[in-house]
Design a protein around this motif. Structure first.
Motif, PDB file in Angstrom:
ATOM      1  N   LEU A 138       0.813  -1.211   0.000  1.00 18.97           N
ATOM      2  CA  LEU A 138       0.000   0.000   0.000  1.00 18.97           C
ATOM      3  C   LEU A 138       0.851   1.267   0.000  1.00 18.97           C
ATOM      4  O   LEU A 138       0.331   2.369  -0.152  1.00 18.97           O
ATOM      5  N   MET A 139       2.151   1.110   0.157  1.00 23.21           N
ATOM      6  CA  MET A 139       3.049   2.264   0.285  1.00 23.21           C
ATOM      7  C   MET A 139       3.837   2.573  -0.981  1.00 23.21           C
ATOM      8  O   MET A 139       4.237   3.719  -1.190  1.00 23.21           O
ATOM      9  N   LYS A 140       4.074   1.570  -1.796  1.00 23.28           N
ATOM     10  CA  LYS A 140       4.973   1.767  -2.931  1.00 23.28           C
ATOM     11  C   LYS A 140       4.308   2.541  -4.062  1.00 23.28           C
ATOM     12  O   LYS A 140       3.151   2.309  -4.392  1.00 23.28           O
ATOM     13  N   ALA A 141       5.070   3.472  -4.639  1.00 25.94           N
ATOM     14  CA  ALA A 141       4.609   4.197  -5.816  1.00 25.94           C
ATOM     15  C   ALA A 141       4.636   3.262  -7.017  1.00 25.94           C
ATOM     16  O   ALA A 141       5.119   2.121  -6.943  1.00 25.94           O
ATOM     17  N   GLU A 142       4.133   3.745  -8.137  1.00 29.38           N
ATOM     18  CA  GLU A 142       4.071   2.908  -9.338  1.00 29.38           C
ATOM     19  C   GLU A 142       5.450   2.445  -9.780  1.00 29.38           C
ATOM     20  O   GLU A 142       5.577   1.392 -10.407  1.00 29.38           O
ATOM     21  N   ASP A 143       6.487   3.232  -9.458  1.00 30.04           N
ATOM     22  CA  ASP A 143       7.845   2.835  -9.844  1.00 30.04           C
ATOM     23  C   ASP A 143       8.476   1.864  -8.852  1.00 30.04           C
ATOM     24  O   ASP A 143       9.642   1.494  -8.981  1.00 30.04           O
ATOM     25  N   GLY A 144       7.710   1.460  -7.834  1.00 31.98           N
ATOM     26  CA  GLY A 144       8.205   0.501  -6.860  1.00 31.98           C
ATOM     27  C   GLY A 144       8.934   1.104  -5.674  1.00 31.98           C
ATOM     28  O   GLY A 144       9.355   0.382  -4.767  1.00 31.98           O
ATOM     29  N   ASN A 145       9.073   2.425  -5.677  1.00 32.88           N
ATOM     30  CA  ASN A 145       9.798   3.091  -4.597  1.00 32.88           C
ATOM     31  C   ASN A 145       8.876   3.526  -3.459  1.00 32.88           C
ATOM     32  O   ASN A 145       7.696   3.814  -3.672  1.00 32.88           O
ATOM     33  N   ILE A 146       9.458   3.585  -2.279  1.00 33.12           N
ATOM     34  CA  ILE A 146       8.791   4.158  -1.114  1.00 33.12           C
ATOM     35  C   ILE A 146       9.380   5.552  -0.897  1.00 33.12           C
ATOM     36  O   ILE A 146      10.588   5.690  -0.687  1.00 33.12           O
ATOM     37  N   TYR A 147       8.528   6.567  -0.975  1.00 36.53           N
ATOM     38  CA  TYR A 147       9.014   7.941  -0.870  1.00 36.53           C
ATOM     39  C   TYR A 147       8.721   8.595   0.477  1.00 36.53           C
ATOM     40  O   TYR A 147       9.297   9.638   0.778  1.00 36.53           O
ATOM     41  N   PHE A 148       7.824   8.020   1.263  1.00 37.07           N
ATOM     42  CA  PHE A 148       7.549   8.570   2.582  1.00 37.07           C
ATOM     43  C   PHE A 148       6.980   7.465   3.467  1.00 37.07           C
ATOM     44  O   PHE A 148       6.494   6.441   2.978  1.00 37.07           O
ATOM     45  N   LEU A 149       7.067   7.672   4.762  1.00 34.72           N
ATOM     46  CA  LEU A 149       6.581   6.699   5.732  1.00 34.72           C
ATOM     47  C   LEU A 149       5.260   7.189   6.307  1.00 34.72           C
ATOM     48  O   LEU A 149       5.221   8.229   6.994  1.00 34.72           O
ATOM     49  N   PRO A 150       4.163   6.504   6.034  1.00 37.41           N
ATOM     50  CA  PRO A 150       2.858   6.908   6.569  1.00 37.41           C
ATOM     51  C   PRO A 150       2.834   6.873   8.096  1.00 37.41           C
ATOM     52  O   PRO A 150       3.723   6.296   8.738  1.00 37.41           O
ATOM     53  N   LEU A 151       1.798   7.475   8.650  1.00 41.22           N
ATOM     54  CA  LEU A 151       1.717   7.654  10.097  1.00 41.22           C
ATOM     55  C   LEU A 151       0.687   6.735  10.739  1.00 41.22           C
ATOM     56  O   LEU A 151       0.307   6.945  11.882  1.00 41.22           O
ATOM     57  N   SER A 152       0.244   5.703   9.999  1.00 38.13           N
ATOM     58  CA  SER A 152      -0.897   4.923  10.489  1.00 38.13           C
ATOM     59  C   SER A 152      -0.667   3.416  10.495  1.00 38.13           C
ATOM     60  O   SER A 152      -1.624   2.652  10.497  1.00 38.13           O
ATOM     61  N   ALA A 153       0.579   2.982  10.528  1.00 33.75           N
ATOM     62  CA  ALA A 153       0.870   1.554  10.528  1.00 33.75           C
ATOM     63  C   ALA A 153       0.543   0.956  11.895  1.00 33.75           C
ATOM     64  O   ALA A 153       1.223   1.243  12.886  1.00 33.75           O
ATOM     65  N   VAL A 154      -0.487   0.130  11.949  1.00 38.33           N
ATOM     66  CA  VAL A 154      -0.880  -0.473  13.223  1.00 38.33           C
ATOM     67  C   VAL A 154       0.058  -1.622  13.571  1.00 38.33           C
ATOM     68  O   VAL A 154       0.294  -2.513  12.759  1.00 38.33           O
ATOM     69  N   VAL A 155       0.573  -1.589  14.779  1.00 32.11           N
ATOM     70  CA  VAL A 155       1.466  -2.626  15.285  1.00 32.11           C
ATOM     71  C   VAL A 155       0.735  -3.373  16.403  1.00 32.11           C
ATOM     72  O   VAL A 155       0.184  -2.758  17.313  1.00 32.11           O
ATOM     73  N   GLY A 156       0.731  -4.682  16.320  1.00 37.76           N
ATOM     74  CA  GLY A 156       0.076  -5.471  17.358  1.00 37.76           C
ATOM     75  C   GLY A 156      -1.427  -5.525  17.182  1.00 37.76           C
ATOM     76  O   GLY A 156      -1.968  -5.209  16.121  1.00 37.76           O
ATOM     77  N   ASP A 157      -2.121  -5.926  18.231  1.00 34.04           N
ATOM     78  CA  ASP A 157      -3.584  -5.989  18.194  1.00 34.04           C
ATOM     79  C   ASP A 157      -4.158  -4.579  18.236  1.00 34.04           C
ATOM     80  O   ASP A 157      -3.655  -3.717  18.960  1.00 34.04           O
ATOM     81  N   TYR A 158      -5.220  -4.395  17.474  1.00 36.96           N
ATOM     82  CA  TYR A 158      -5.842  -3.072  17.388  1.00 36.96           C
ATOM     83  C   TYR A 158      -6.676  -2.786  18.632  1.00 36.96           C
ATOM     84  O   TYR A 158      -7.470  -3.614  19.079  1.00 36.96           O
ATOM     85  N   ILE A 159      -6.476  -1.592  19.212  1.00 34.74           N
ATOM     86  CA  ILE A 159      -7.223  -1.157  20.382  1.00 34.74           C
ATOM     87  C   ILE A 159      -8.088   0.048  19.988  1.00 34.74           C
ATOM     88  O   ILE A 159      -7.569   1.063  19.526  1.00 34.74           O
ATOM     89  N   SER A 160      -9.387  -0.075  20.157  1.00 38.46           N
ATOM     90  CA  SER A 160     -10.278   1.018  19.794  1.00 38.46           C
ATOM     91  C   SER A 160     -10.215   2.121  20.843  1.00 38.46           C
ATOM     92  O   SER A 160      -9.808   1.901  21.988  1.00 38.46           O
ATOM     93  N   ALA A 161     -10.629   3.304  20.451  1.00 38.64           N
ATOM     94  CA  ALA A 161     -10.531   4.466  21.333  1.00 38.64           C
ATOM     95  C   ALA A 161     -11.732   4.535  22.274  1.00 38.64           C
ATOM     96  O   ALA A 161     -12.873   4.430  21.823  1.00 38.64           O
ATOM     97  N   PRO A 162     -11.498   4.749  23.576  1.00 37.89           N
ATOM     98  CA  PRO A 162     -12.622   4.890  24.502  1.00 37.89           C
ATOM     99  C   PRO A 162     -13.301   6.246  24.396  1.00 37.89           C
ATOM    100  O   PRO A 162     -14.474   6.387  24.760  1.00 37.89           O
ATOM    101  N   ASN A 163     -12.585   7.233  23.914  1.00 39.42           N
ATOM    102  CA  ASN A 163     -13.134   8.579  23.790  1.00 39.42           C
ATOM    103  C   ASN A 163     -13.107   9.018  22.331  1.00 39.42           C
ATOM    104  O   ASN A 163     -12.465   8.393  21.489  1.00 39.42           O
ATOM    105  N   ILE A 164     -13.812  10.084  22.026  1.00 39.46           N
ATOM    106  CA  ILE A 164     -13.941  10.535  20.644  1.00 39.46           C
ATOM    107  C   ILE A 164     -12.688  11.285  20.218  1.00 39.46           C
ATOM    108  O   ILE A 164     -12.367  12.346  20.764  1.00 39.46           O
ATOM    109  N   GLU A 165     -11.992  10.724  19.238  1.00 36.50           N
ATOM    110  CA  GLU A 165     -10.774  11.333  18.713  1.00 36.50           C
ATOM    111  C   GLU A 165     -11.011  11.991  17.355  1.00 36.50           C
ATOM    112  O   GLU A 165     -10.205  12.789  16.904  1.00 36.50           O
ATOM    113  N   GLN A 166     -12.098  11.622  16.708  1.00 35.19           N
ATOM    114  CA  GLN A 166     -12.340  12.100  15.353  1.00 35.19           C
ATOM    115  C   GLN A 166     -13.509  13.092  15.320  1.00 35.19           C
ATOM    116  O   GLN A 166     -13.607  13.957  16.158  1.00 35.19           O
ATOM    117  N   GLY A 167     -14.395  12.964  14.337  1.00 36.60           N
ATOM    118  CA  GLY A 167     -15.442  13.947  14.143  1.00 36.60           C
ATOM    119  C   GLY A 167     -16.666  13.707  14.997  1.00 36.60           C
ATOM    120  O   GLY A 167     -16.967  12.581  15.398  1.00 36.60           O
TER     121      GLY A 167
END
Length: 552
Positions: A138-167
Motif C-alpha cells: 500500500l506504500m509503494k509508488a508505481e515505480d516501486g519506490n517508497i518515498y515517505f513513511l505513513p503515520l498509520s501503521a498499526v502494530v500489534g492488536d488493534y485497540i479502539s478508542a474509549p473517547n472521541i478522537e475524530q469527528g
C-alpha cells in the motif's frame, strides 16, 4: 473496553512478532551504538500543520533522542496557505531536510521532492521494516519506490478508542444539563436544543453554532453532510457499502439540507457569520471562550480549545460529542474503522544533507521503548506501572500531561504524531496500548466529576459507547487515494473547492428567500465541472485498494 483485532488479510499482519528493538532504554546514550557515535547535527524539518516552531532538543523527549542519536531537528510549522508554502519550495528546488506535508504531498511527489527510501531502509532501518513491511503493497509508488513513511501503521492488536478522537457534533454540557440530559440523535433535535437554550439566556450573548472554514481546514465545513447521512470521513465522496460506487455529495440533498439549516440559524442570529473570515486561532479562541454552544469538527483539530476549557475548570463550558444524523433510522459512522492512510507521511527531501543519519533517527524512533517514550513519557514522571505491568497515569500525571504548555515543553505535542510511528490503535507485546489515550486505565482515571456525571446519565462506560461501531470498510479512507496532479480529477477537485468557497458562504448568509435561487446557481456551475470522471476514478481506486487489502 473491548479490543478489536485488525484483520486486513494478506497485506496486514501482526508487526510485534519479529525484530525486537535494538535500542537501549530511553534516557541512555547507548542507542548511539546502533546509529553510530557521530558528532551532533541539526537538520531542518517542515510540518504542514499549525504549531510552534522549536528545536526537538528543546523538549524533554527530543533531548533524549538527541542523546541516543546525536541528531536534533529544527522544526518549522505552517503559517498561511499550505499550497503557497509548498509552491515556494518547489519553485526554488530547495527543501527542508524532512517534509511532513498535508494535501500538498502529491505536488511534492510530482516535483521529485522526496528521495526513495527503499535502499536506506534495507541497510539502516530494521525497525522501519518491522513496522512498515506488512504495508509495503500500500506504500509503494508505481515505480516501486517508497518515498515517505505513513503515520498509520498499526502494530500489534488493534485497540479502539474509549473517547472521541475524530469527528462529531459537539454540544456544550450546560445545554444538556439544563435540558435534563436528553437523548439527542437527529440534527433537528440538536438544533432545537441550541435554539431553546439561547432563547432562555438572551442576556448572555451566546453563539448558537460556529464553523471552521479557514484555508486548508475547509473540509471541517464540507464534511458535515456525509456524517449526518451516516457515512465516515471518506473525504469528498461517500462510498456505497454494497456496490462500492463513489458519489461526490457536493450537489446532493444532504449538502443542501445542511447549508439550508445553517441559513435558518443565521437568519435567527444563531450562526456566527465570522465563521467564513476567522482564522484558525480566532476559531479556537471562540471555542475556548465558553460562548459557543455547538459546532462540528474533529477532536484533534479542536483539541487545544477543549484542553484550555478543561484547564479552566468549568465543566458546564466543556463539550460532549454527539453522533448526530439526519434521521433516527440512520446508523451513525463517526468512529473510524481500522485503516491505513497511504497518502500522508514523513519523507526525506532531495535537499537533505545526510539521509543516512536521518533514516537512522527514524529507525531509532521505531522501538517499543521509544514509542513508549513518545506517547507515555518517562516512568515515574508522566506515567506509572502497576504490579501486573499495566501502564496507567495518576490524577496528577493526567492533569500534568493534559496541560498544553507541558505537552509542548515535554515533547508530546511534537512526537505523538508527524514522525514514523506506531499508528493509532497499536499495542505493545505486553498488551499495553501504545497511545496513552486508548489505555482503559487512563481513560477511566482521566474522567472528571463532570465526565462521570455524563457517563452515568447516558448509561455508558466511555464516551465512544454513545456511537455505533464502525462497519468494515477495507478501502477506508477514500481520501487517501492519490490523485495525479494536473489530471482531470485533480482539476475537478480544485475547481469544486473554489466553487464551494464562493457559494457556501453566500448560501448560509443569504436571506432565506434567496436560498433556492442561489442553490440553483451553484448546481448549474457544479454541473459544468464534470464530477462523473472523478467519481469513476475513485470507484476504480477503491476496488483496487479492496483487492490489495483482501489479498485478491
Amino acid at each position: 473496553m473491548n479490543c478489536l483485532t485488525l484483520l486486513l488479510s494478506v497485506s496486514i499482519v501482526s508487526a510485534c512478532s519479529s525484530g525486537s528493538s535494538g535500542t537501549s532504554e530511553p534516557g541512555s546514550t547507548a542507542g548511539s551504538e546502533e546509529t553510530g557515535q557521530e558528532e551532533k547535527v541539526t537538520f531542518s524539518y517542515f510540518n504542514a500543520a499549525a504549531g510552534k516552531d522549536k528545536n526537538t532538543n528543546e523538549t524533554t523527549i527530543g533531548k533524549i533522542f538527541e542523546e541516543q542519536t546525536g541528531v536534533n531537528f529544527k522544526m518549522e510549522h505552517l503559517v498561511g496557505d499550505e499550497n503557497t508554502k509548498i509552491g515556494t519550495f518547489i519553485a526554488s528546488n530547495e527543501y527542508p531536510d524532512v517534509l511532513v506535508p498535508g494535501a500538498s504531498i502529491d505536488k511534492l511527489l510530482d516535483a521529485g521532492a522526496f528521495i526513495p527510501l527503499n535502499d536506506l531502509i534495507d541497510e539502516y532501518g530494521p525497525n522501519i521494516k518491522r513496522v512498515y513491511e506488512p504495508y509495503y503493497n500500500l506504500m509503494k509508488a508505481e515505480d516501486g519506490n517508497i518515498y515517505f513513511l505513513p503515520l498509520s501503521a498499526v502494530v500489534g492488536d488493534y485497540i479502539s478508542a474509549p473517547n472521541i478522537e475524530q469527528g462529531a457534533f459537539w454540544i456544550q454540557r450546560r445545554v444538556l444539563k439544563e435540558a435534563g440530559y436528553p437523548d439527542i440523535k437527529t440534527f433537528d433535535d440538536y438544533l432545537a436544543l441550541i435554539r431553546d437554550y439561547v432563547s432562555k439566556h438572551p442576556e448572555e450573548d451566546l453563539t448558537g453554532y460556529l464553523s471552521l472554514t479557514t484555508q486548508d481546514k475547509f473540509f471541517a465545513f464540507t464534511n458535515a453532510p456525509m456524517h449526518l447521512a451516516g457515512y465516515p470521513n471518506d473525504g469528498g465522496v461517500i462510498i456505497d457499502m454494497e456496490t462500492h460506487q463513489a458519489n461526490d455529495y457536493a450537489d446532493d440533498d444532504i449538502t443542501k439540507r445542511y447549508l439550508q439549516e445553517l441559513n435558518k440559524l443565521n437568519s435567527e442570529g444563531l450562526f456566527d457569520k465570522s465563521s467564513f473570515v476567522d482564522n484558525y486561532d480566532q476559531y479556537l479562541a471562540k471555542l475556548a471562550s465558553g460562548k459557543v454552544l455547538g459546532f462540528f469538527d474533529y477532536r484533534w483539530q479542536a483539541g487545544q480549545a477543549m484542553n484550555n476549557l478543561r484547564e479552566a475548570g468549568n465543566d458546564d463550558l466543556e463539550y460532549m460529542a454527539l453522533p448526530i444524523v439526519y434521521a433516527e433510522s440512520i446508523k451513525d459512522q463517526y468512529l473510524d474503522p481500522p485503516s491505513f492512510v497511504n497518502n500522508r507521511g514523513v519523507g526525506i527531501s532531495v535537499s537533505a544533507k545526510d539521509p543516512v543519519r536521518i533514516i537512522k533517527y527514524f529507525n531509532n524512533l521505531l522501538t517499543d521503548e521509544n514509542q513508549v517514550l513518545s506517547n507515555w513519557g518517562i516512568e515515574g514522571e508522566t506515567y506509572s506501572i502497576d504490579e501486573n505491568g499495566r501502564f496507567y497515569r495518576t490524577e496528577e500525571q493526567i492533569e500534568k500531561t493534559n496541560a498544553d504548555a507541558f505537552r509542548e515543553s515535554y515533547g508530546f505535542k511534537y512526537f505523538e504524531y508527524s514522525w514514523p510511528r506506531y499508528g493509532n490503535g497499536s499495542s505493545l507485546p505486553d498488551g499495553n496500548s501504545v497511545g496513552a489515550g486508548r489505555q482503559p486505565e487512563v481513560a477511566q482515571m482521566s474522567y472528571s466529576e463532570g465526565d462521570k456525571k455524563l457517563l452515568e446519565e447516558y448509561d455508558i462506560a466511555s464516551f465512544s459507547q454513545l456511537f455505533a461501531d464502525p462497519d468494515n470498510r477495507p478501502w477506508y479512507p477514500a481520501w487517501s487515494i492519490q490523485i495525479e496532479q494536473g489530471s482531470p480529477s485533480q482539476i475537478f477537485t480544485q475547481k469544486k473547492s473554489d466553487l464551494q468557497r464562493k457559494y457556501f458562504p453566500q448560501l448560509v448568509l443569504a436571506n432565506p428567500s434567496d436560498f433556492e435561487s442561489l442553490w440553483g446557481e451553484y448546481i448549474t456551475e457544479f454541473n459544468k465541472l464534470g464530477a462523473a470522471d472523478y467519481e469513476q476514478l475513485i470507484t476504480e481506486e477503491v476496488a483496487k485498494k479492496i483487492a490489495v487489502v483482501e489479498g485478491q
